[in-house]
Design a protein around this motif. Structure first.
Motif, PDB file in Angstrom:
ATOM      1  N   TYR A 152      38.505  43.923  26.506  1.00  0.00           N
ATOM      2  CA  TYR A 152      37.711  45.025  27.067  1.00  0.00           C
ATOM      3  C   TYR A 152      38.238  46.326  26.477  1.00  0.00           C
ATOM      4  O   TYR A 152      39.443  46.583  26.489  1.00  0.00           O
ATOM      5  N   ARG A 179      30.047  46.707  29.845  1.00  0.00           N
ATOM      6  CA  ARG A 179      30.538  46.272  31.152  1.00  0.00           C
ATOM      7  C   ARG A 179      29.418  46.330  32.197  1.00  0.00           C
ATOM      8  O   ARG A 179      29.293  45.438  33.051  1.00  0.00           O
ATOM      9  N   LYS A 196      34.571  41.651  41.256  1.00  0.00           N
ATOM     10  CA  LYS A 196      34.319  43.045  40.880  1.00  0.00           C
ATOM     11  C   LYS A 196      35.339  43.973  41.529  1.00  0.00           C
ATOM     12  O   LYS A 196      35.782  44.953  40.918  1.00  0.00           O
ATOM     13  N   TRP A 199      38.486  43.728  39.573  1.00  0.00           N
ATOM     14  CA  TRP A 199      38.387  44.509  38.336  1.00  0.00           C
ATOM     15  C   TRP A 199      38.606  45.997  38.618  1.00  0.00           C
ATOM     16  O   TRP A 199      39.306  46.691  37.874  1.00  0.00           O
ATOM     17  N   ARG A 200      38.011  46.490  39.702  1.00  0.00           N
ATOM     18  CA  ARG A 200      38.199  47.909  40.052  1.00  0.00           C
ATOM     19  C   ARG A 200      39.671  48.227  40.275  1.00  0.00           C
ATOM     20  O   ARG A 200      40.183  49.257  39.824  1.00  0.00           O
ATOM     21  N   LEU A 210      44.627  40.382  36.035  1.00  0.00           N
ATOM     22  CA  LEU A 210      43.387  39.901  36.652  1.00  0.00           C
ATOM     23  C   LEU A 210      43.395  38.380  36.646  1.00  0.00           C
ATOM     24  O   LEU A 210      43.721  37.758  35.635  1.00  0.00           O
ATOM     25  N   CYS A 214      34.517  33.452  38.801  1.00  0.00           N
ATOM     26  CA  CYS A 214      33.202  34.077  38.874  1.00  0.00           C
ATOM     27  C   CYS A 214      32.103  33.028  38.739  1.00  0.00           C
ATOM     28  O   CYS A 214      32.252  32.030  38.030  1.00  0.00           O
TER      29      CYS A 214
END
Length: 816
Positions: A152, A179, A196, A199-200, A210, A214
Motif C-alpha cells: 500500500y 484504497r 476496516k 486498517w484505520r 495488521l 475479510c
C-alpha cells in the motif's frame, strides 16, 4: 526448463521449500505435504499415511524440543512460529531445516490447524540463486499456496502487486487499485467492518501491524475469505509511507470452521432438547416442544407434525407453525404431497424445488415454499406420523447435514414420547391419577388461601381483623377445626409461653366443642411429639398433650390432633401457626404441605411489620415534635429582631406549600419545602435591627450586608439534623436562573427545585405585603413581576403553579 515442462508439480518438485499442514489436535499431525518432500528421500504417501510419521525423520536429539516448542506456541495462541531442527534423509544424511508455521484460528480465537514451510538451510550457498529464478519460484509457490504479496502506497492511497493474487488473479503485468475502490467494492460486505477499523488503527499509528480476515466479493460474483497480514512502514517523523503485506485464500478453512460451528450448535441444541424432552411427561406438551425445537434447529418458523390415520387413508395435521399454522386440526389425503412419499418409502424426503414438485400441495399458502424436509416419526417400530419443516426464499439456506440432524432430533423425541407414554400408562394402571389431581386441588386451595390471606395482611387497616381473616381463610382451606397464631412470650413468672395472638374456630364441628388454649407453656411441660415444637420441623401430636401442659381440660368431642408450623427469624424461634383437626389423616395431609410454612411465616412477618411500623410512627412523631420545637424557636429568635420576618416566613411557607402541591411534589418533599419556608430568612438574625426595619432605600453597603443572610441561615440550619435538605434550600432561595442571584450565582438546574419555588413565593409575598419602607404593591403587581421574569430569574413551572394558586385563592396571603 521449457514451457512444456513448466508445471506446478515440476515447480514444487524443484523448490527447496516444502509446504505441509494439518490440524493441531494431539500435536504434530501432517494432513498434507508437497511432493518435494522427495528432496529428503520420502514420498507424500509415506508421510501423510504415516507409514513414516514425520516426527520419526526428525533427529532424535531434536524431537522432544520441537514437539514442546510447537505445542507451547499453539497454547499461547500465537499467529506464527519459527523452528529450527535437524532431520535425517532416507540415505541417513543429517540436514538442518528451518520451519515457518502459521496457525489458523476459528472465530473464537482457538487454533485448529497450521500451515508450514520447510526450508533446507544446511548449505547457505543455495540461497544465492539467480534473483529472477527465485522470484519466479516464489510467484509459483504463492500461486500454489493461494497467497499474494501486496503493498500500500500512502502517497497515492492505493494498493498494488505484481504476483498472483487470490483476489485479482493477475499473474503477469501487476495490478493496482485505489484504497477507496478496494474498500467500497471488494470489501463492501458488512462482515468487513472490523477489518476496516483495524486498517484505520494501523494508518493512525495506534497499531503497527495488521492481521484480519475479510469476506471479499469479486465483481464477477465470486466470494472468498481472505487472510490479510501487513506491517506499516513510517519515515523518521512517524508518518506512514507504505504498508507491506501478504494475503492468503482461507475460504476452505473458513467454510470448514463455519460448518464445524454449525454442527456444534446443532449438537448442543439436540443434547439440550433431548434432556428437556425427557423432563416433559405430558404427550401434547411434549409434541409442541418437539416442533419448536425442530424449527429452531432448522432455522425456520415453518414446521408441522402430522398423525397418520391409516384406517381413514389420511393425515391429521396435529400441530403447525408459520405457513403450516392454518392446517392445525385439518386432515389431508395420505397419497398427496411429500408426506405420501415418506409414508411409502419409510424414510426422509428432501424436496429442494418444491414449486416444480408434481405431487405438491396446491394450497396457495405454500406458493413461496422452496424446500421441504419431511422426517418419519416413529413410536417404537410403527410409523405414527411425520415431522416436516419448510423454507421460503426469505429463509437462510441450509446445509446437507441438516436432514441428519433433524433425524437425530426425531429419534430422541420418539424415545421421549415413548417414555411419556409409559409414564401415562403407569399412572393409569396404578389408578393414582385421581389421587394426584386431588392432591393438586388441595394444594391449590392452600396456595389460594395463603395468597388471599397475604392480601388481607397487606391491605386492611384493622390489623387484628386482617390476621383473623387470614387465619379463617387458611383454616377453611385445610379443614381445621381451630386455627391459631402463637407468639413466644413470658407469663407473670417470666416463664416461656406461647401466647395466642388471634384464632379462628370453625362454626360447626363434627365432634362438637373445641378447646381454647390462650397460653401454651414452652418450659418443658410439653410431652410426646409436640415437645419438639421448637425443633424447626412441622410437628403433629395429640391435642390432649398440649391441653394437659396448659392445664386445660379436654371437653368431650373436641378435636384430637394438633399440627404446628414453627416460625424463625434470624434463627431465633418466634412462635408457630397451630391447627387442630378431628381426623388424623387430614392432619397428616396438611403436615406434608410446605405451604403451611409459608402461611405461618406470612402471618408472623405481618405482625412484626405492624410492630415496626408502630415503632417507626412513634419515632417519627417524636422527631416531628423535635423539629417543630426547633422551628418555633428559630422563628421566635428572628421575630425578636424583626416581627415582620416571622410573619413573612409563615406566609411564604404556606404559599410555597400550595405551589409545590400544584407542581406535583411528593408528600415528603412538600413537608421539607414547608419547613424550609418557615426558616428561609433565619439568617437575618445576624443583621442589625435598624437595617432590617430601616425606612427608605438601603445603601449599597447595607444591601450587601442584607445579602449575607442566605449564607448565615445555611450555617445555622446545617447544624440541625433535618430529614430534608432544609439548610441548602434556605441558602439557595435568592439564586436566579440566569446566575444573577446570590450567594453563589447558581444557574438553572444547579438550583434545587424547592429553592426555585421559594424564590417565586418569596417575591410574591414581599411585593404583596406591607414593608417597613413602603406600602404593599399588591398581588397584581407581584403576579406581573414573576410573569415578566419567568424563565429569566424564576422557574417557569414554579411561576405557573404559583399564579394558579393565587388566582384560585386570592386571599391566601391575607391575615388569618
Amino acid at each position: 526448463m521449457n514451457s512444456e515442462t513448466l508445471t506446478p508439480e515440476n515447480v514444487i518438485a524443484s523448490s527447496p521449500v516444502i509446504i505441509m499442514g494439518g490440524d493441531t489436535e494431539g500435536g504434530y499431525s501432517v494432513n498434507f505435504i508437497t511432493g518435494n518432500i522427495s528432496r529428503l528421500g520420502y514420498s507424500v504417501a509415506e508421510i501423510v499415511m504415516e507409514e513414516i510419521p514425520f516426527e520419526t525423520i526428525v533427529h532424535p536429539g531434536d524431537r522432544e524440543r520441537l514437539s514442546k516448542e510447537f505445542k507451547e506456541a499453539a497454547a499461547r495462541g500465537e499467529d506464527s512460529a519459527l523452528f529450527q531442527y535437524r532431520v535425517r534423509t532416507r540415505d541417513g544424511e543429517v540436514r538442518w531445516i528451518e520451519e515457518h508455521t502459521v496457525y489458523q484460528k476459528d472465530a473464537a480465537g482457538r487454533i485448529f490447524a497450521y500451515q508450514s514451510t520447510l526450508t533446507d538451510v544446511t548449505d547457505e550457498k543455495t540461497a544465492l540463486l539467480d534473483a529472477e529464478a527465485l522470484e519466479a519460484r516464489l510467484k509459483l509457490l504463492l500461486k500454489t499456496a493461494g497467497a499474494s504479496v501486496w503493498e500500500y502506497d500512502a502517497a497515492s492511497d492505493s494498493f498494488s502487486g505484481e504476483d498472483f493474487g487470490p483476489i485479482f488473479g493477475v499473474e503477469e503485468g501487476g495490478w493496482q487499485v485505489s484504497r477507496q475502490e478496494f474498500f467500497d467494492v471488494y470489501l463492501a460486505a458488512p462482515e468487513n467492518e472490523p477489518a476496516k477499523e483495524a486498517w484505520r488503527r494501523l494508518v493512525s499509528g495506534e497499531t503497527s501491524s495488521l492481521d484480519v480476515e475479510c469476506f471479499v466479493c469479486l465483481p464477477g460474483g465470486k466470494k472468498l475469505w481472505i487472510a490479510f497480514r501487513g506491517a506499516a512502514v513510517r519515515n523518521d517523523h512517524g508518518q506512514l509511507t507504505s504498508v507491506a503485506g501478504i494475503t492468503s485464500d482461507i475460504t476452505e478453512l473458513k467454510r470448514a470452521e463455519i460448518e464445524a460451528e454449525t454442527r456444534n450448535r446443532r449438537l448442543a441444541l439436540i443434547n439440550d432438547s433431548s434432556a428437556a424432552f425427557f423432563e416433559e411427561l405430558d404427550p401434547k406438551a411434549l409434541l409442541e416442544r418437539i416442533l419448536v425445537k425442530a424449527c429452531e434447529l432448522a432455522g425456520t418458523e415453518h414446521g408441522i407434525l402430522s398423525v397418520n390415520q391409516e384406517e381413514k387413508g389420511e393425515f391429521f395435521w396435529f400441530l403447525g407453525t408459520g405457513l403450516y399454522a392454518p392446517l392445525i386440526g385439518k386432515t389431508g389425503k395420505n397419497t398427496i404431497g411429500a408426506f405420501s412419499e415418506v409414508l411409502r418409502f419409510k424414510r426422509r424426503i428432501v424436496i429442494r424445488d418444491y414449486q416444480n414438485y408434481e405431487n405438491r400441495l396446491r394450497d396457495s399458502i405454500f406458493k413461496d415454499v422452496e424446500t421441504v424436509i419431511a422426517i418419519p416419526f416413529y413410536y417404537g417400530k410403527d410409523l405414527k406420523g411425520i415431522m416436516a419443516v419448510a423454507f421460503t426464499h426469505s429463509d437462510p439456506p441450509f446445509d446437507d447435514d441438516l436432514p441428519d440432524s433433524l433425524e437425530i432430533l426425531a429419534a430422541s423425541a420418539a424415545a421421549a414420547l415413548k417414555n411419556a407414554e409409559l409414564y401415562e400408562e403407569s399412572i393409569t394402571k396404578l389408578d393414582e391419577r385421581k389421587k394426584v389431581q386431588e392432591d393438586l386441588r388441595f394444594h391449590g386451595r392452600l396456595v389460594r388461601a395463603v395468597a388471599e390471606g397475604s392480601g388481607f395482611l397487606v391491605s386492611l387497616d384493622n390489623q387484628q381483623q386482617a390476621l383473623e381473616f387470614a387465619l379463617r381463610g387458611f383454616g377453611e382451606a385445610t379443614g381445621a377445626a381451630v386455627t391459631c397464631l402463637y407468639r413466644l412470650s413470658a407469663d407473670g413468672e417470666r416463664r416461656s409461653v406461647a401466647k395466642a395472638l388471634a384464632r379462628y374456630v370453625r362454626p360447626v364441628t363434627d365432634r362438637g366443642h373445641s378447646v381454647e388454649l390462650s397460653l401454651i407453656p414452652l418450659d418443658g411441660s410439653l410431652t410426646g411429639a409436640v415437645a419438639d415444637i421448637r425443633s424447626g420441623r412441622i410437628i403433629k401430636g395429640h391435642l390432649g398433650e398440649v391441653a394437659k401442659a396448659a392445664g386445660v381440660a379436654m371437653p368431650a368431642g373436641a378435636p384430637l390432633w394438633f399440627v404446628a408450623a414453627p416460625v424463625f427469624f434470624n434463627s431465633v424461634f418466634w412462635g408457630f401457626l397451630a391447627l387442630s383437626f378431628d381426623d388424623e389423616g387430614l392432619a397428616e395431609r396438611v403436615m406434608k404441605e410446605d405451604v403451611l410454612r409459608t402461611a405461618a411465616h406470612n402471618m408472623a412477618a405481618s405482625v412484626m411489620r405492624w410492630e415496626s411500623e408502630r415503632e417507626a410512627l412513634t419515632a417519627y412523631e417524636k422527631l416531628t415534635g423535635t423539629f417543630g420545637d426547633a422551628i418555633r424557636t428559630l422563628g421566635q429568635i428572628v421575630g425578636r429582631k424583626d416581627p415582620y420576618t416571622t410573619l413573612h416566613q409563615e406566609r411564604v411557607s404556606l404559599l410555597a406549600l400550595k405551589t409545590g402541591v400544584a407542581m406535583g411534589l411528593s408528600d415528603r418533599r412538600l413537608e421539607g419545602l414547608r419547613i424550609a419556608g418557615l426558616v428561609h430568612d433565619v439568617g437575618k438574625v445576624e443583621i442589625p435591627s435598624e437595617i432590617l426595619s430601616k425606612p427608605g432605600r438601603l445603601s449599597e453597603l447595607e444591601f450587601d450586608l442584607i445579602k449575607t443572610h442566605a449564607e448565615s441561615g445555611y450555617q445555622i440550619l446545617k447544624e440541625i439534623d433535618f430529614p430534608w435538605p432544609v439548610a441548602e434550600i434556605a441558602r439557595q432561595h435568592h439564586e436566579r436562573l440566569d446566575g444573577s442571584g446570590y450567594p453563589h450565582g447558581l444557574r438553572g438546574e444547579e438550583i434545587m427545585t424547592e429553592a426555585r419555588i421559594l424564590a417565586v413565593t418569596d417575591v410574591v409575598e414581599a411585593m404583596a405585603s406591607h414593608r417597613p419602607y413602603r406600602p404593599s404593591l399588591g398581588l397584581d403587581a407581584a403576579a406581573a413581576e414573576i410573569k415578566k421574569f419567568s424563565g429569566i430569574y424564576y422557574d417557569p413551572q414554579a411561576v405557573e403553579a404559583c399564579l394558579k394558586v393565587i388566582t384560585e385563592d386570592p386571599g391566601i396571603l391575607s391575615p388569618r
